[in-house]
Design a protein around this motif. Structure first.
Motif, PDB file in Angstrom:
ATOM      1  N   HIS A   1      29.393  58.840  52.392  1.00 15.08           N
ATOM      2  CA  HIS A   1      29.683  59.838  51.356  1.00 15.08           C
ATOM      3  C   HIS A   1      30.869  60.711  51.782  1.00 15.08           C
ATOM      4  N   TYR A   2      30.879  61.161  53.015  1.00 17.42           N
ATOM      5  CA  TYR A   2      31.968  62.007  53.503  1.00 17.42           C
ATOM      6  C   TYR A   2      33.278  61.228  53.575  1.00 17.42           C
ATOM      7  N   LYS A   3      33.192  59.943  53.880  1.00 16.04           N
ATOM      8  CA  LYS A   3      34.393  59.108  53.911  1.00 16.04           C
ATOM      9  C   LYS A   3      34.941  58.954  52.498  1.00 16.04           C
ATOM     10  N   GLN A   4      34.048  58.807  51.532  1.00 18.50           N
ATOM     11  CA  GLN A   4      34.504  58.719  50.145  1.00 18.50           C
ATOM     12  C   GLN A   4      35.204  60.010  49.721  1.00 18.50           C
ATOM     13  N   LEU A   5      34.667  61.148  50.139  1.00 15.91           N
ATOM     14  CA  LEU A   5      35.313  62.419  49.805  1.00 15.91           C
ATOM     15  C   LEU A   5      36.709  62.500  50.406  1.00 15.91           C
ATOM     16  N   LYS A   6      36.847  62.056  51.651  1.00 15.84           N
ATOM     17  CA  LYS A   6      38.172  62.044  52.281  1.00 15.84           C
ATOM     18  C   LYS A   6      39.108  61.080  51.549  1.00 15.84           C
ATOM     19  N   LEU A   7      38.589  59.927  51.157  1.00 16.35           N
ATOM     20  CA  LEU A   7      39.406  58.978  50.404  1.00 16.35           C
ATOM     21  C   LEU A   7      39.824  59.563  49.054  1.00 16.35           C
ATOM     22  N   GLU A   8      38.928  60.296  48.413  1.00 16.05           N
ATOM     23  CA  GLU A   8      39.278  60.957  47.150  1.00 16.05           C
ATOM     24  C   GLU A   8      40.402  61.973  47.376  1.00 16.05           C
ATOM     25  N   ARG A   9      40.345  62.705  48.481  1.00 20.69           N
ATOM     26  CA  ARG A   9      41.432  63.646  48.820  1.00 20.69           C
ATOM     27  C   ARG A   9      42.739  62.898  49.017  1.00 20.69           C
TER      28      ARG A   9
ATOM     29  N   ALA B   1      47.365  60.568  57.199  1.00 23.44           N
ATOM     30  CA  ALA B   1      47.100  59.941  58.494  1.00 23.44           C
ATOM     31  C   ALA B   1      46.029  60.705  59.251  1.00 23.44           C
ATOM     32  N   ASP B   2      46.068  62.037  59.185  1.00 22.42           N
ATOM     33  CA  ASP B   2      45.046  62.853  59.846  1.00 22.42           C
ATOM     34  C   ASP B   2      43.661  62.579  59.274  1.00 22.42           C
ATOM     35  N   LEU B   3      43.559  62.487  57.962  1.00 25.92           N
ATOM     36  CA  LEU B   3      42.270  62.194  57.324  1.00 25.92           C
ATOM     37  C   LEU B   3      41.764  60.809  57.726  1.00 25.92           C
ATOM     38  N   LEU B   4      42.658  59.850  57.753  1.00 26.70           N
ATOM     39  CA  LEU B   4      42.271  58.496  58.138  1.00 26.70           C
ATOM     40  C   LEU B   4      41.902  58.408  59.612  1.00 26.70           C
ATOM     41  N   GLN B   5      42.570  59.184  60.435  1.00 26.42           N
ATOM     42  CA  GLN B   5      42.231  59.201  61.862  1.00 26.42           C
ATOM     43  C   GLN B   5      40.808  59.726  62.059  1.00 26.42           C
ATOM     44  N   GLN B   6      40.415  60.741  61.293  1.00 28.98           N
ATOM     45  CA  GLN B   6      39.050  61.265  61.380  1.00 28.98           C
ATOM     46  C   GLN B   6      38.037  60.191  60.994  1.00 28.98           C
ATOM     47  N   ILE B   7      38.314  59.484  59.901  1.00 33.76           N
ATOM     48  CA  ILE B   7      37.415  58.416  59.462  1.00 33.76           C
ATOM     49  C   ILE B   7      37.347  57.322  60.524  1.00 33.76           C
ATOM     50  N   LEU B   8      38.484  56.953  61.055  1.00 36.71           N
ATOM     51  CA  LEU B   8      38.540  55.908  62.083  1.00 36.71           C
ATOM     52  C   LEU B   8      37.736  56.312  63.311  1.00 36.71           C
ATOM     53  N   GLU B   9      37.833  57.559  63.718  1.00 33.48           N
ATOM     54  CA  GLU B   9      37.047  58.038  64.865  1.00 33.48           C
ATOM     55  C   GLU B   9      35.558  57.938  64.593  1.00 33.48           C
TER      56      GLU B   9
ATOM     57  N   PHE C   1      43.581  59.953  47.677  1.00 38.50           N
ATOM     58  CA  PHE C   1      44.058  59.492  46.371  1.00 38.50           C
ATOM     59  C   PHE C   1      44.670  60.651  45.586  1.00 38.50           C
ATOM     60  N   SER C   2      44.060  61.827  45.678  1.00 36.80           N
ATOM     61  CA  SER C   2      44.614  63.001  45.010  1.00 36.80           C
ATOM     62  C   SER C   2      45.988  63.340  45.581  1.00 36.80           C
ATOM     63  N   TYR C   3      46.093  63.303  46.888  1.00 35.41           N
ATOM     64  CA  TYR C   3      47.364  63.578  47.560  1.00 35.41           C
ATOM     65  C   TYR C   3      48.431  62.566  47.130  1.00 35.41           C
ATOM     66  N   LEU C   4      48.037  61.318  46.972  1.00 36.57           N
ATOM     67  CA  LEU C   4      48.964  60.256  46.560  1.00 36.57           C
ATOM     68  C   LEU C   4      49.182  60.221  45.048  1.00 36.57           C
ATOM     69  N   MET C   5      48.418  61.068  44.329  1.00 32.47           N
ATOM     70  CA  MET C   5      48.443  61.101  42.862  1.00 32.47           C
ATOM     71  C   MET C   5      48.077  59.747  42.269  1.00 32.47           C
ATOM     72  N   ASN C   6      47.016  59.175  42.804  1.00 32.41           N
ATOM     73  CA  ASN C   6      46.474  57.895  42.334  1.00 32.41           C
ATOM     74  C   ASN C   6      45.012  58.078  41.960  1.00 32.41           C
TER      75      ASN C   6
ATOM     76  N   PHE D   1      46.161  49.633  47.721  1.00 35.28           N
ATOM     77  CA  PHE D   1      45.258  48.490  47.568  1.00 35.28           C
ATOM     78  C   PHE D   1      44.177  48.514  48.646  1.00 35.28           C
ATOM     79  N   LEU D   2      44.573  48.747  49.880  1.00 32.81           N
ATOM     80  CA  LEU D   2      43.632  48.803  50.998  1.00 32.81           C
ATOM     81  C   LEU D   2      42.640  49.949  50.826  1.00 32.81           C
ATOM     82  N   LEU D   3      43.138  51.123  50.459  1.00 35.57           N
ATOM     83  CA  LEU D   3      42.256  52.285  50.289  1.00 35.57           C
ATOM     84  C   LEU D   3      41.271  52.102  49.133  1.00 35.57           C
TER      85      LEU D   3
END
Length: 176
Positions: free
Chosen positions: A54-62, A134-142, A64-69, A14-16
């Protein structure tokens, strides 16, 4: 009918979904605001922040793919209201320099919301033991934290230009 949030995984998804919407909205909204900015430093930072969405959206898409959502974006009214307020304020200000300072504040509001949300998402990913996510989100957070610092620096400089001071009178702009 809205889906209930019953698990940590549901809350995480939901948050993502909300964050995905925010990044799409920022790409659109910041593009329409840059023409009103007079500060070169601010214009460059807004352009960079918009491109990073745009790059954050790409990471979020990755993620969602990882979560199969699916990447079903979820509208966030807070962002809609912040952007509406930003446009009203910018349309009301006649001084370009003052408009820049107010624009910085508006972007800082969005940045603070996003920073808090990405921090929560990161902590949920850690709790769910999703190390790659978590690694992808840490990059976005940074990236968000760095944007916050840069905006603070630009705000301090622009406010000093407005008042004719060489340095800020207090630490209001420089504390995080």
């Amino acid at each position: 009918m809205k889906k209930s949030i019953l698990t940590t995984q549901d809350a995480f998804t939901f948050l993502l979904q909300g964050m995905y919407f925010i990044e799409a909205r920022l790409m659109e909204e910041l593009g329409s605001c840059t023409g009103q900015i007079t500060s070169t430093a601010l214009k460059d930072e807004v352009k960079r922040y918009r491109e990073s969405a745009h790059y954050k959206q790409l990471k979020l898409e990755r993620i969602f793919s990882y979560l199969m959502n699916d990447t079903n974006a979820r509208k966030i009214e807070v962002i809609d209201k912040l952007m509406e307020e930003t446009h009203k304020m910018l349309d009301s200000v006649h001084s370009g320099h003052l408009r820049d300072i107010l624009m910085i504040g508006c972007i800082q509001n969005v940045n603070a919301y996003k920073t808090a949300s990405y921090r929560t998402a990161y902590l949920l990913a850690v709790e769910l033991e999703l190390d790659t996510v978590a690694d992808l989100l840490q990059q976005i957070l940074e990236w968000e934290v760095e944007t916050g610092r840069t905006l603070t620096s630009i705000a301090s400089h622009e406010f000093c230009r407005l008042t004719g001071d060489t340095k800020p009178k207090n630490n209001a702009w420089t504390t995080h």
